[in-house]
Design a protein around this motif. Structure first.
Motif, PDB file in Angstrom:
ATOM      1  N   ASN A   1      55.954 -40.857  48.322  1.00 38.04           N
ATOM      2  CA  ASN A   1      56.813 -40.245  49.333  1.00 38.04           C
ATOM      3  C   ASN A   1      58.274 -40.355  48.912  1.00 38.04           C
ATOM      4  O   ASN A   1      58.820 -41.455  48.834  1.00 38.04           O
ATOM      5  CB  ASN A   1      56.620 -40.946  50.685  1.00 38.04           C
ATOM      6  CG  ASN A   1      57.428 -40.287  51.790  1.00 38.04           C
ATOM      7  OD1 ASN A   1      57.441 -39.065  51.916  1.00 38.04           O
ATOM      8  ND2 ASN A   1      58.100 -41.089  52.606  1.00 38.04           N
TER       9      ASN A   1
ATOM     10  N   SER B   1      57.856 -34.309  53.084  1.00 36.73           N
ATOM     11  CA  SER B   1      57.696 -35.722  53.401  1.00 36.73           C
ATOM     12  C   SER B   1      56.232 -36.044  53.678  1.00 36.73           C
ATOM     13  O   SER B   1      55.542 -35.308  54.387  1.00 36.73           O
ATOM     14  CB  SER B   1      58.544 -36.072  54.633  1.00 36.73           C
ATOM     15  OG  SER B   1      58.375 -37.419  54.993  1.00 36.73           O
TER      16      SER B   1
ATOM     17  N   ASP C   1      56.805 -45.645  48.696  1.00 41.30           N
ATOM     18  CA  ASP C   1      57.738 -45.032  49.640  1.00 41.30           C
ATOM     19  C   ASP C   1      59.166 -45.157  49.139  1.00 41.30           C
ATOM     20  O   ASP C   1      59.704 -46.257  49.015  1.00 41.30           O
ATOM     21  CB  ASP C   1      57.630 -45.690  51.015  1.00 41.30           C
ATOM     22  CG  ASP C   1      58.628 -45.099  51.988  1.00 41.30           C
ATOM     23  OD1 ASP C   1      58.728 -43.854  52.057  1.00 41.30           O
ATOM     24  OD2 ASP C   1      59.334 -45.874  52.668  1.00 41.30           O
TER      25      ASP C   1
END
Length: 311
Positions: A144, A152, A173
């Motif tokens: 991400n 996203s 992330d």
């Protein structure tokens, strides 16, 4: 949930490996790339993450990515895990890169959300599931990074893809949001790991339950990120917070010019094979180089010449 591997292999400090290019960014310097792998292993890094954002992987052709992947896996030779980034704007190319990674002997792959074209949830899930299902025996990390990918990966997407594919090992992330990171940590299934992609948030991410970091900074200063993780693991939270503060200062120094060019310039300055960036990335100006070096003067382990993998 993932029965394909043990999550403990994918934790700690994972270096987002730089890709050294020859002059003008014309070709991947395979010798320099292997040299960086060797230096990282000797420095004590726990895992490598080649050909991602830091590795300028999206500026390489699929064939170049395959050759670079082969060089990394060959050089590492199983001494530490390798998570190959296989994300691409095209689903078919991502799947092809994933299949090649599996055949090459990578320990896992990571796939960023397709970039440039905005995708709805269904399209994004379809893409990620297709890539994961193309390599059902290989651990897969979703990646991400909404600031660069436009799309996203939400908690819901993470959940849906994990439920559809048994080989989703976890998620990297790079949102730079602790709130989003905490959501992924809460969403993970047993056996999954969440890795933080922001060098400035590693201590906080570990406190929230992240298994480790995928770090750009460790590609230049491995000791800086290893300090954070080692001190946190031993329960020295004050020491880990201080190490995190030092890492942020190093980040800020490298940001005095284009970040990846700064990283490669400092590697070269330390006597390591950094190579060059690939256009449209650009090198540092003379003034930028001076500002970066001046900003690093106060760090005792940053010295001209020699290999400075550890304090």
């Amino acid at each position: 949930m993932p029965g394909v591997d043990q999550p403990g292999r994918f934790q700690g400090v994972i270096t987002a490996l730089l890709t050294p290019f020859t002059r003008g960014g014309q070709e991947v310097d395979m010798g320099a790339l292997k040299g960086l792998c060797e230096w990282q292993i000797k420095a004590g890094i726990h895992c490598l993450f080649p050909l991602g954002t830091t590795g300028e992987g999206l500026l390489l052709s699929p064939e170049e990515r395959k050759r670079a992947a082969e060089a990394v896996v060959e050089q590492v030779a199983g001494r530490i895990p390798v998570i190959l980034h296989v994300g691409h704007i095209s689903t078919s190319v991502s799947c092809d890169l994933a299949l090649h990674a599996a055949a090459t002997g990578a320990d896992a792959v990571a796939v960023i959300a397709p970039y440039f074209y905005p995708l709805d949830e269904e399209a994004l899930v379809n893409h990620l599931v297709a890539v994961a299902r193309s390599v059902p025996r290989l651990p897969v990390f979703l990646y991400n990074n909404p600031a660069t990918a436009v799309n996203s990966i939400s908690r819901r997407v993470f959940r849906r893809v994990s439920q559809a594919c048994d080989n989703i090992m976890g998620l990297k992330d790079s949102s730079k949001s602790l709130e989003i990171l905490a959501g992924f940590v809460e969403e993970r299934e047993p056996g999954q790991v969440v890795l933080v992609g922001g060098d400035g948030l590693v201590y906080e991410a570990l406190e929230l339950g992240a298994a480790g970091c995928v770090s750009s900074l460790s590609g230049v200063f491995p000791w800086a990120m290893l300090d954070i993780y080692r001190l946190w693991q031993t329960g020295d939270k004050e020491g880990a917070r201080s190490a995190q503060t030092r890492a942020r200062a190093l980040q800020q120094a490298l940001q005095k010019g284009p970040y990846y060019a700064s990283c490669k310039k400092i590697l070269k300055w330390m006597g390591l094979p950094g190579g060059e960036v690939r256009p449209p990335m650009r090198d540092l100006t003379a003034d930028e180089e001076r500002m970066v070096l001046e900003a690093l003067e106060g760090f005792q382990h940053v010295k001209r010449g020699g290999t400075h993998g550890t304090p």
